[in-house]
Design a protein around this motif. Structure first.
Motif, mmCIF file in Angstrom:
data_model
loop_
_atom_site.group_PDB
_atom_site.id
_atom_site.type_symbol
_atom_site.label_atom_id
_atom_site.label_comp_id
_atom_site.label_asym_id
_atom_site.label_seq_id
_atom_site.Cartn_x
_atom_site.Cartn_y
_atom_site.Cartn_z
ATOM 1 N N SER A 1 38.446 37.088 34.131
ATOM 2 C CA SER A 1 37.159 37.820 34.094
ATOM 3 C C SER A 1 37.197 39.042 35.003
ATOM 4 O O SER A 1 36.621 40.078 34.652
ATOM 5 C CB SER A 1 35.974 36.961 34.479
ATOM 6 N N ILE A 2 37.870 38.939 36.158
ATOM 7 C CA ILE A 2 37.981 40.126 37.029
ATOM 8 C C ILE A 2 38.730 41.240 36.291
ATOM 9 O O ILE A 2 38.343 42.410 36.319
ATOM 10 C CB ILE A 2 38.692 39.765 38.353
ATOM 11 N N LEU A 3 39.799 40.837 35.585
ATOM 12 C CA LEU A 3 40.559 41.835 34.810
ATOM 13 C C LEU A 3 39.690 42.468 33.726
ATOM 14 O O LEU A 3 39.772 43.670 33.473
ATOM 15 C CB LEU A 3 41.780 41.171 34.171
ATOM 16 N N MET A 4 38.848 41.631 33.086
ATOM 17 C CA MET A 4 37.961 42.164 32.044
ATOM 18 C C MET A 4 36.948 43.131 32.651
ATOM 19 O O MET A 4 36.633 44.160 32.060
ATOM 20 C CB MET A 4 37.234 41.025 31.351
ATOM 21 N N PHE A 5 36.427 42.797 33.836
ATOM 22 C CA PHE A 5 35.517 43.729 34.517
ATOM 23 C C PHE A 5 36.226 45.059 34.777
ATOM 24 O O PHE A 5 35.647 46.125 34.609
ATOM 25 C CB PHE A 5 35.038 43.140 35.852
ATOM 26 N N ARG A 6 37.497 44.976 35.167
ATOM 27 C CA ARG A 6 38.251 46.208 35.457
ATOM 28 C C ARG A 6 38.496 47.016 34.185
ATOM 29 O O ARG A 6 38.657 48.229 34.243
ATOM 30 C CB ARG A 6 39.571 45.865 36.130
ATOM 31 N N LEU A 7 38.530 46.328 33.026
ATOM 32 C CA LEU A 7 38.709 47.049 31.757
ATOM 33 C C LEU A 7 37.351 47.436 31.147
ATOM 34 O O LEU A 7 37.277 47.742 29.957
ATOM 35 C CB LEU A 7 39.506 46.184 30.771
ATOM 36 N N ASN A 8 36.316 47.387 31.950
ATOM 37 C CA ASN A 8 34.946 47.787 31.554
ATOM 38 C C ASN A 8 34.311 46.883 30.502
ATOM 39 O O ASN A 8 33.358 47.288 29.848
ATOM 40 C CB ASN A 8 34.909 49.236 31.031
ATOM 41 N N ALA A 9 34.865 45.693 30.309
ATOM 42 C CA ALA A 9 34.272 44.767 29.330
ATOM 43 C C ALA A 9 33.397 43.774 30.095
ATOM 44 O O ALA A 9 33.739 42.590 30.212
ATOM 45 C CB ALA A 9 35.376 44.066 28.557
ATOM 46 N N SER A 10 32.280 44.244 30.599
ATOM 47 C CA SER A 10 31.500 43.396 31.514
ATOM 48 C C SER A 10 30.839 42.212 30.797
ATOM 49 O O SER A 10 30.784 41.120 31.347
ATOM 50 C CB SER A 10 30.455 44.230 32.239
ATOM 51 N N LEU A 11 30.350 42.435 29.547
ATOM 52 C CA LEU A 11 29.665 41.345 28.849
ATOM 53 C C LEU A 11 30.633 40.204 28.516
ATOM 54 O O LEU A 11 30.332 39.022 28.752
ATOM 55 C CB LEU A 11 29.011 41.882 27.575
ATOM 56 N N ILE B 1 46.408 47.449 41.531
ATOM 57 C CA ILE B 1 45.492 46.291 41.589
ATOM 58 C C ILE B 1 45.649 45.460 40.313
ATOM 59 O O ILE B 1 45.654 44.227 40.356
ATOM 60 C CB ILE B 1 44.035 46.769 41.769
ATOM 61 N N ASP B 2 45.779 46.149 39.171
ATOM 62 C CA ASP B 2 45.980 45.425 37.903
ATOM 63 C C ASP B 2 47.245 44.571 37.959
ATOM 64 O O ASP B 2 47.242 43.418 37.533
ATOM 65 C CB ASP B 2 46.095 46.415 36.737
ATOM 66 N N LEU B 3 48.312 45.165 38.516
ATOM 67 C CA LEU B 3 49.586 44.438 38.617
ATOM 68 C C LEU B 3 49.420 43.195 39.492
ATOM 69 O O LEU B 3 49.889 42.095 39.130
ATOM 70 C CB LEU B 3 50.668 45.362 39.189
ATOM 71 N N ILE B 4 48.701 43.359 40.621
ATOM 72 C CA ILE B 4 48.480 42.212 41.520
ATOM 73 C C ILE B 4 47.662 41.134 40.805
ATOM 74 O O ILE B 4 48.002 39.942 40.836
ATOM 75 C CB ILE B 4 47.778 42.672 42.820
ATOM 76 N N LEU B 5 46.576 41.579 40.131
ATOM 77 C CA LEU B 5 45.712 40.605 39.436
ATOM 78 C C LEU B 5 46.472 39.884 38.325
ATOM 79 O O LEU B 5 46.332 38.668 38.149
ATOM 80 C CB LEU B 5 44.486 41.314 38.862
ATOM 81 N N LEU B 6 47.281 40.643 37.576
ATOM 82 C CA LEU B 6 48.063 40.019 36.496
ATOM 83 C C LEU B 6 49.077 39.025 37.066
ATOM 84 O O LEU B 6 49.295 37.955 36.489
ATOM 85 C CB LEU B 6 48.768 41.094 35.676
ATOM 86 N N SER B 7 49.667 39.369 38.222
ATOM 87 C CA SER B 7 50.619 38.440 38.843
ATOM 88 C C SER B 7 49.905 37.169 39.289
ATOM 89 O O SER B 7 50.423 36.055 39.090
ATOM 90 C CB SER B 7 51.295 39.092 40.054
ATOM 91 N N VAL B 8 48.698 37.331 39.891
ATOM 92 C CA VAL B 8 47.921 36.147 40.302
ATOM 93 C C VAL B 8 47.580 35.301 39.076
ATOM 94 O O VAL B 8 47.681 34.066 39.105
ATOM 95 C CB VAL B 8 46.642 36.587 41.054
ATOM 96 N N LEU B 9 47.210 35.975 37.976
ATOM 97 C CA LEU B 9 46.891 35.265 36.724
ATOM 98 C C LEU B 9 48.084 34.426 36.258
ATOM 99 O O LEU B 9 47.938 33.250 35.908
ATOM 100 C CB LEU B 9 46.500 36.288 35.656
ATOM 101 N N LEU B 10 49.260 35.033 36.304
ATOM 102 C CA LEU B 10 50.469 34.328 35.857
ATOM 103 C C LEU B 10 50.790 33.147 36.775
ATOM 104 O O LEU B 10 51.151 32.062 36.305
ATOM 105 C CB LEU B 10 51.638 35.310 35.811
#
Lengths: 103, 160
Positions: B39-49, B3-12
């Motif tokens: 922000s979705i990636l940050m949520f996935r890295l537990n950095a919600s704030l 999922i991270d790979l997909i999100l990072l690809s969408v980001l790029l």
């Protein structure tokens, strides 16, 4: 392919950096230059959060990321104001036509 | 990881679209979408704030600033647009190629699969903000005030 989370994210951070830098270097439009700077800041934000996640210190990383976001907003507001002032004075935001500051 | 790979690809892809879009408004919208994916990636890295800040401030406020700035500038004429499109395509076509080449190179000589990080005792973000980094808060307030004064100075009308 065996790539760690750090490897995966850092490769994409580098690619974001390449895109942002290319945008700043190639364009003559001031707003596009601001967009390029914004992309670079986003890459830095992602790197800070990733570092915090991997070292287990997300609290500090988030605090620094929030400070970075606040600075980013103020920078964008002031830079946007400067771009507008330039447009009002010169009627263009193309850097090739802005030669008044030349030595 | 997938999922991270997909999100990072969408980001790029969003970033490339932002850089290559011919209309500035589309670039601003692309930047907002980039912020949403970040922000979705940050949520996935537990950095919600930080993710909430990114979503509300970067995807919301900064997009408004950009679109307002763009709306104050002059719209291109149709003939200008056609010439500008040709110029932009000639200037920006190498970007996707450079990014693909860099991605292949970086993944081919990829970073070590196991990286050892020194883990420090975790602290809550609120504790860090209010106890450890409280000077940053004063700095943030000062920066915000400086920004407000900057905008006032830039938009001040001349009284004649």
């Amino acid at each position: 392919m065996n790539v760690s989370l750090f490897g995966l994210f850092s490769v994409f951070v580098i690619l974001l950096f390449i895109a942002g830098t290319y945008s700043i270097l190639v364009t003559f439009n001031l707003i596009r230059a601001l967009i390029g700077i914004e992309i670079l800041i986003k890459a830095v934000t992602l790197l800070i959060i990733l570092a915090g996640y991997l070292t287990g210190n997300l609290g500090l990383a988030q605090a620094i990321a929030i400070t970075l976001i606040v600075i980013e907003v103020v920078f964008m507001v002031v830079a946007g104001g400067i771009v507008l002032s330039i447009f009002r004075h010169h009627g263009t935001i193309d850097t090739r036509n802005l030669r008044d500051l030349k030595g | 990881m997938m999922i991270d790979l997909i999100l990072l690809s969408v980001l790029l892809i969003m970033v490339i679209w932002t850089v290559m879009a011919i209309r500035l408004v589309r670039s601003a919208v692309g930047l907002a979408l980039t912020s949403v994916v970040l922000s979705i990636l940050m949520f996935r890295l537990n950095a919600s704030l930080a993710a909430v800040f990114e979503l509300s401030v970067c995807a919301g406020l900064i997009s408004v600033i950009f679109i307002t700035t763009i709306s104050f500038t002059r719209r291109m004429s149709k003939s200008d647009f056609k010439t500008r499109r040709r110029q932009r395509l000639s200037k920006f076509w190498p970007l996707p190629l450079i990014i693909i080449a860099a991605a292949i190179l970086l993944f081919w000589r990829h970073f070590p699969s196991e990286v050892i990080f020194i883990r420090v005792p975790a602290e809550n973000v609120r504790d860090v903000l209010w106890n450890t980094r409280h000077i940053d808060l004063f700095g943030q307030v000062l920066v915000l005030l400086a920004g407000a004064f900057g905008v006032v100075a830039l938009f001040k009308e001349n009284k004649k």
